[in-house]
Design an enzyme around this catalytic site. Structure first.
Site, PDB file in Angstrom:
ATOM      1  N   LYS A 114       0.830  -1.208   0.000  1.00  0.00           N
ATOM      2  CA  LYS A 114       0.000   0.000   0.000  1.00  0.00           C
ATOM      3  C   LYS A 114       0.860   1.251   0.000  1.00  0.00           C
ATOM      4  O   LYS A 114       0.548   2.223  -0.679  1.00  0.00           O
ATOM      5  CB  LYS A 114      -0.971  -0.013   1.176  1.00  0.00           C
ATOM      6  CG  LYS A 114      -2.130  -0.995   0.937  1.00  0.00           C
ATOM      7  CD  LYS A 114      -3.078  -1.081   2.107  1.00  0.00           C
ATOM      8  CE  LYS A 114      -4.119  -2.164   1.883  1.00  0.00           C
ATOM      9  NZ  LYS A 114      -4.798  -2.552   3.133  1.00  0.00           N
ATOM     10  N   LYS A 193      -8.827 -12.409 -17.043  1.00  0.00           N
ATOM     11  CA  LYS A 193      -9.562 -12.633 -15.786  1.00  0.00           C
ATOM     12  C   LYS A 193     -10.447 -11.423 -15.443  1.00  0.00           C
ATOM     13  O   LYS A 193      -9.993 -10.280 -15.537  1.00  0.00           O
ATOM     14  CB  LYS A 193      -8.537 -12.867 -14.677  1.00  0.00           C
ATOM     15  CG  LYS A 193      -9.147 -13.145 -13.336  1.00  0.00           C
ATOM     16  CD  LYS A 193      -8.048 -13.261 -12.279  1.00  0.00           C
ATOM     17  CE  LYS A 193      -8.636 -12.899 -10.943  1.00  0.00           C
ATOM     18  NZ  LYS A 193      -8.666 -13.754  -9.886  1.00  0.00           N
ATOM     19  N   LYS A 196     -12.025  -5.747 -11.469  1.00  0.00           N
ATOM     20  CA  LYS A 196     -12.388  -4.335 -11.477  1.00  0.00           C
ATOM     21  C   LYS A 196     -11.263  -3.502 -12.098  1.00  0.00           C
ATOM     22  O   LYS A 196     -11.509  -2.575 -12.860  1.00  0.00           O
ATOM     23  CB  LYS A 196     -12.649  -3.889 -10.033  1.00  0.00           C
ATOM     24  CG  LYS A 196     -13.339  -2.574  -9.907  1.00  0.00           C
ATOM     25  CD  LYS A 196     -13.828  -2.332  -8.479  1.00  0.00           C
ATOM     26  CE  LYS A 196     -12.676  -2.283  -7.495  1.00  0.00           C
ATOM     27  NZ  LYS A 196     -13.074  -1.851  -6.154  1.00  0.00           N
TER      28      LYS A 196
END
Ligand code: TRP
Length: 314
Positions: A114, A193, A196
């Site tokens: 992150k 695949k 989003k």
């Protein structure tokens, strides 16, 4: 009830669910309620590490409740609650922070990823695994169903439990991860695949128009009789024997086949979509309150034991 194992799962609102999420993993959830004594938490305090807009956090939380209820999680069978409403979670996280070394958290993959993506490195993001450990340990959890990306967090949870138990005596059960293997690889509208981040999804709770728009955009190559990207999604809905005749009698007619797929997806998702749209914000508030009360009863008994063990009583 009594002899079922306890399962705990934390649900982050991940925006709009798509049929890839459903056929990949979510369809297993409903049945887990029969096998396990389940506790599901919408983990809004985890989301707070990255969602800074209050209205967004609020809406995401409502939506996450609606999603899991529409997927068949039943508050009569499972405890479903909002993490922030059970104060024992951050309280136990603090105590675990006092037994776990910084060096362990510095090795966290999720934290490092992150930060590498440019998310602000707030202390909450750093301590995230210990709030997750608290979620799990408060309920004497046996099993935690997670994706592969969460494996390390369950290892940290066991580590935190073991460190606490060693310092203060047996208190926490060490949980096991149950890695949710994708039961099907669901291809997106471009054949990669469904994800989003690729923008190739078919929405799970979408209107028929939204489904149609996505299906019509499925990439087909004109080299064969059968549009493989259409077929690959279609066979998640019907056994191949059932599709054989349709595809045989419509060789090369991609538009007809796509239209058939639209009808079939629509028929499949309609009950879940209707269920979701029938759930009001007030329903969520009621379910969440009841769930929080049940969760708190378990968590507060555990925390009382923990406070006593560490000497935080008079
Ligand atoms: N970190 C998990 C995720 O991103 C969410 C989560 C929070 C969780 N607390 C949990 C998952 C407890 C399982 C158990 O998916």
């Amino acid at each position: 009830m009594a002899n079922k194992k306890r399962l705990f799962s934390g649900v982050q609102s991940s925006g709009t669910l798509h049929i890839g999420n459903y056929f990949g993993a979510l369809r297993q959830w409903k049945d887990m309620q029969e096998e396990f004594d389940c506790v599901f938490s919408i983990v809004d305090y985890h989301a707070l590490t990255s969602v800074k807009d209050p209205a967004t956090l609020h809406t995401n939380t409502l939506n996450a409740f609606k999603d899991i209820l529409a997927l068949g999680i039943d508050p009569a069978k499972s405890i479903v609650f909002q993490q922030s409403q059970v104060q024992e979670h951050p309280e136990l996280a603090w105590i675990l922070e006092c037994v776990v070394p910084v060096a362990m958290l510095e090795l966290g993959h999720a934290y490092k990823d992150k930060v590498a993506k440019g998310l602000d490195a707030n202390a909450g993001l750093f301590n995230y695994p210990l709030l997750m450990a608290a979620d799990i340990l408060l309920y004497d959890t046996d099993v935690v169903p997670v994706g592969e990306d969460q494996r390390q967090h369950i290892e940290y949870t066991r580590e935190a439990a073991a460190k606490f138990n060693l310092a203060y005596g047996p208190t926490f059960k060490e949980p096991q991860e149950r890695i949710m293997k994708e039961v099907a690889i669901v291809p997106g509208t471009d054949g990669k695949k469904m994800s989003k981040s690729y923008g190739n999804t078919i929405p799970l709770f979408g209107t028929k128009e939204e489904i149609a728009k996505a299906v019509m955009s499925i990439v087909t190559d004109s080299s064969g009789d059968r549009p493989e990207n259409v077929y690959a999604i279609h066979k998640l809905l019907h056994p191949e024997e059932r599709l054989a005749q349709l595809y045989e009698s419509n060789k090369g007619k991609y538009k007809v086949l796509k239209e058939a797929l639209i009808e079939d997806i629509d028929a499949f998702v309609a009950p879940m979509r209707e269920k979701r749209s029938s759930i009001t914000d007030a329903d969520v508030v009621r379910v969440a309150k009841e769930g929080s009360d049940r969760a708190r009863a378990i968590a507060s008994a555990k925390m009382q034991e923990v406070r006593k063990k560490v000497g935080a009583t008079l």
